[in-house]
Motif scaffolding. Structure first.
Motif, PDB file in Angstrom:
ATOM      1  N   TRP A  83       0.737  -1.105  -0.012  1.00 47.75           N
ATOM      2  CA  TRP A  83      -0.097  -0.173  -0.006  1.00 47.75           C
ATOM      3  C   TRP A  83       0.761   1.196   0.072  1.00 47.75           C
ATOM      4  CZ3 TRP A  83      -5.319   0.048  -0.313  1.00 47.75           C
ATOM      5  CH2 TRP A  83      -5.750  -1.047  -0.237  1.00 47.75           C
ATOM      6  N   TYR A  84       0.433   2.239  -0.865  1.00 52.27           N
ATOM      7  CA  TYR A  84       1.121   3.398  -0.553  1.00 52.27           C
ATOM      8  C   TYR A  84       0.103   4.736  -0.279  1.00 52.27           C
ATOM      9  CZ  TYR A  84       4.716   1.196  -3.232  1.00 52.27           C
ATOM     10  OH  TYR A  84       5.703   0.231  -3.805  1.00 52.27           O
ATOM     11  N   ALA A  85       0.622   5.670   0.597  1.00 47.18           N
ATOM     12  CA  ALA A  85      -0.048   6.886   0.860  1.00 47.18           C
ATOM     13  C   ALA A  85       0.710   8.020   0.642  1.00 47.18           C
ATOM     14  CB  ALA A  85      -0.707   6.845   2.273  1.00 47.18           C
ATOM     15  N   ARG A  86       0.258   9.041   0.067  1.00 46.84           N
ATOM     16  CA  ARG A  86       0.803  10.245  -0.338  1.00 46.84           C
ATOM     17  C   ARG A  86      -0.026  11.396  -0.236  1.00 46.84           C
ATOM     18  NH1 ARG A  86      -0.064  12.526  -5.335  1.00 46.84           N
ATOM     19  NH2 ARG A  86      -1.058  11.222  -6.653  1.00 46.84           N
ATOM     20  N   HIS A  87       0.267  12.638  -0.059  1.00 50.22           N
ATOM     21  CA  HIS A  87      -0.771  13.980  -0.034  1.00 50.22           C
ATOM     22  C   HIS A  87      -0.339  14.695  -1.362  1.00 50.22           C
ATOM     23  CE1 HIS A  87      -2.546  17.589   1.274  1.00 50.22           C
ATOM     24  NE2 HIS A  87      -3.282  16.742   2.013  1.00 50.22           N
ATOM     25  N   GLY A  89      -1.536  17.946  -2.115  1.00 52.09           N
ATOM     26  CA  GLY A  89      -1.663  19.362  -1.681  1.00 52.09           C
ATOM     27  C   GLY A  89      -3.144  19.359  -1.491  1.00 52.09           C
ATOM     28  N   THR A  90      -3.868  18.768  -2.058  1.00 51.01           N
ATOM     29  CA  THR A  90      -5.397  18.776  -2.046  1.00 51.01           C
ATOM     30  C   THR A  90      -6.015  17.646  -0.963  1.00 51.01           C
ATOM     31  OG1 THR A  90      -5.624  19.467  -4.127  1.00 51.01           O
ATOM     32  CG2 THR A  90      -7.784  18.746  -3.007  1.00 51.01           C
ATOM     33  N   GLY A  91      -5.412  16.542  -0.992  1.00 45.68           N
ATOM     34  CA  GLY A  91      -6.079  15.388  -0.223  1.00 45.68           C
ATOM     35  C   GLY A  91      -4.996  14.497  -0.192  1.00 45.68           C
ATOM     36  N   PHE A  92      -5.395  13.201   0.721  1.00 45.96           N
ATOM     37  CA  PHE A  92      -4.562  12.073   0.544  1.00 45.96           C
ATOM     38  C   PHE A  92      -5.192  11.122  -0.738  1.00 45.96           C
ATOM     39  CE2 PHE A  92      -4.367  13.907   4.568  1.00 45.96           C
ATOM     40  CZ  PHE A  92      -3.044  13.590   5.064  1.00 45.96           C
ATOM     41  N   VAL A  93      -3.963  10.272  -1.180  1.00 46.64           N
ATOM     42  CA  VAL A  93      -4.129   9.665  -2.232  1.00 46.64           C
ATOM     43  C   VAL A  93      -3.545   8.145  -1.688  1.00 46.64           C
ATOM     44  CG1 VAL A  93      -3.636   9.135  -4.599  1.00 46.64           C
ATOM     45  CG2 VAL A  93      -3.578  11.465  -3.872  1.00 46.64           C
ATOM     46  N   TYR A  94      -4.463   7.290  -2.156  1.00 46.35           N
ATOM     47  CA  TYR A  94      -4.116   5.858  -1.545  1.00 46.35           C
ATOM     48  C   TYR A  94      -3.935   4.769  -2.826  1.00 46.35           C
ATOM     49  CZ  TYR A  94      -5.681   7.827   3.087  1.00 46.35           C
ATOM     50  OH  TYR A  94      -5.626   8.735   4.015  1.00 46.35           O
ATOM     51  N   GLY A  95      -3.331   3.820  -2.781  1.00 41.93           N
ATOM     52  CA  GLY A  95      -3.221   3.019  -4.019  1.00 41.93           C
ATOM     53  C   GLY A  95      -2.273   1.634  -3.539  1.00 41.93           C
ATOM     54  N   THR A  96      -2.425   0.551  -4.254  1.00 46.08           N
ATOM     55  CA  THR A  96      -1.494  -0.421  -4.115  1.00 46.08           C
ATOM     56  C   THR A  96      -0.531  -0.570  -5.242  1.00 46.08           C
ATOM     57  OG1 THR A  96      -2.764  -2.002  -5.490  1.00 46.08           O
ATOM     58  CG2 THR A  96      -3.652  -1.621  -3.249  1.00 46.08           C
ATOM     59  N   THR A  99      -2.335  -1.960  -8.420  1.00 47.46           N
ATOM     60  CA  THR A  99      -3.529  -1.210  -9.261  1.00 47.46           C
ATOM     61  C   THR A  99      -3.327   0.266  -9.235  1.00 47.46           C
ATOM     62  OG1 THR A  99      -4.744  -0.831  -6.922  1.00 47.46           O
ATOM     63  CG2 THR A  99      -5.302  -2.879  -7.996  1.00 47.46           C
ATOM     64  N   GLY A 100      -2.360   0.517  -8.802  1.00 46.85           N
ATOM     65  CA  GLY A 100      -2.110   2.384  -8.598  1.00 46.85           C
ATOM     66  C   GLY A 100      -3.129   2.823  -7.688  1.00 46.85           C
ATOM     67  N   GLU A 101      -3.454   3.994  -8.309  1.00 46.99           N
ATOM     68  CA  GLU A 101      -4.265   4.980  -7.355  1.00 46.99           C
ATOM     69  C   GLU A 101      -5.648   4.526  -7.226  1.00 46.99           C
ATOM     70  OE1 GLU A 101      -6.070   9.188  -7.777  1.00 46.99           O
ATOM     71  OE2 GLU A 101      -4.005   9.274  -7.854  1.00 46.99           O
ATOM     72  N   LEU A 102      -6.045   4.309  -6.036  1.00 42.94           N
ATOM     73  CA  LEU A 102      -7.124   3.718  -5.703  1.00 42.94           C
ATOM     74  C   LEU A 102      -8.347   4.711  -4.994  1.00 42.94           C
ATOM     75  CD1 LEU A 102      -6.702   0.362  -3.765  1.00 42.94           C
ATOM     76  CD2 LEU A 102      -7.463   0.628  -6.025  1.00 42.94           C
TER      77      LEU A 102
END
Length: 117
Positions: A83-87, A89-96, A99-102
């Motif tokens: 799993w990956y999480a980043r921000h 500048g607007t919101g948090f982005v999660y993905g694997t 699949t990439g960004e979920l």
């Protein structure tokens, strides 16, 4: 690892430490200090709570993301995920990794029983 690979990894780690050192934030400074004490064979990690890590992501979102590995359970090889999480500048982005960004979220949620942001 080959000598060239080690040298490239050491340079990337040094550049990353220098980048994090440019932030004027006490939590990012803790991460920067840990990275500065690290080497390519052993990465140090500051003792931050989940919400503190989310604050670090919000502050240094252009330069840092978090990952977590969930191993497969016996007999379920397709259940393994990174799993990956980043921000952004607007919101948090999660993905694997697969699949990439979920999904995106303005607020974050931690495990039940913990306060979300």
């Amino acid at each position: 690892m080959t000598t060239e690979t080690v040298e490239e990894a050491e340079q990337r780690l040094e550049t990353f430490a220098e980048t994090l050192a440019t932030y004027d934030d006490p939590l990012v400074e803790q991460v920067a200090d840990a990275v500065a004490e690290s080497d390519v064979w052993s990465l140090e990690s500051p003792s931050l709570s989940p919400n503190e890590w989310l604050d670090v992501l919000e502050t240094a979102g252009d330069d840092i993301y978090l990952s977590a590995h969930e191993p497969a359970h016996e007999g379920m090889s397709d259940a393994e995920h990174t799993w990956y999480a980043r921000h952004d500048g607007t919101g948090f982005v999660y993905g694997t990794e697969r699949t990439g960004e979920l999904y995106r979220a303005i607020a974050t949620r931690t495990q039940p029983g913990r306060s979300g942001r």
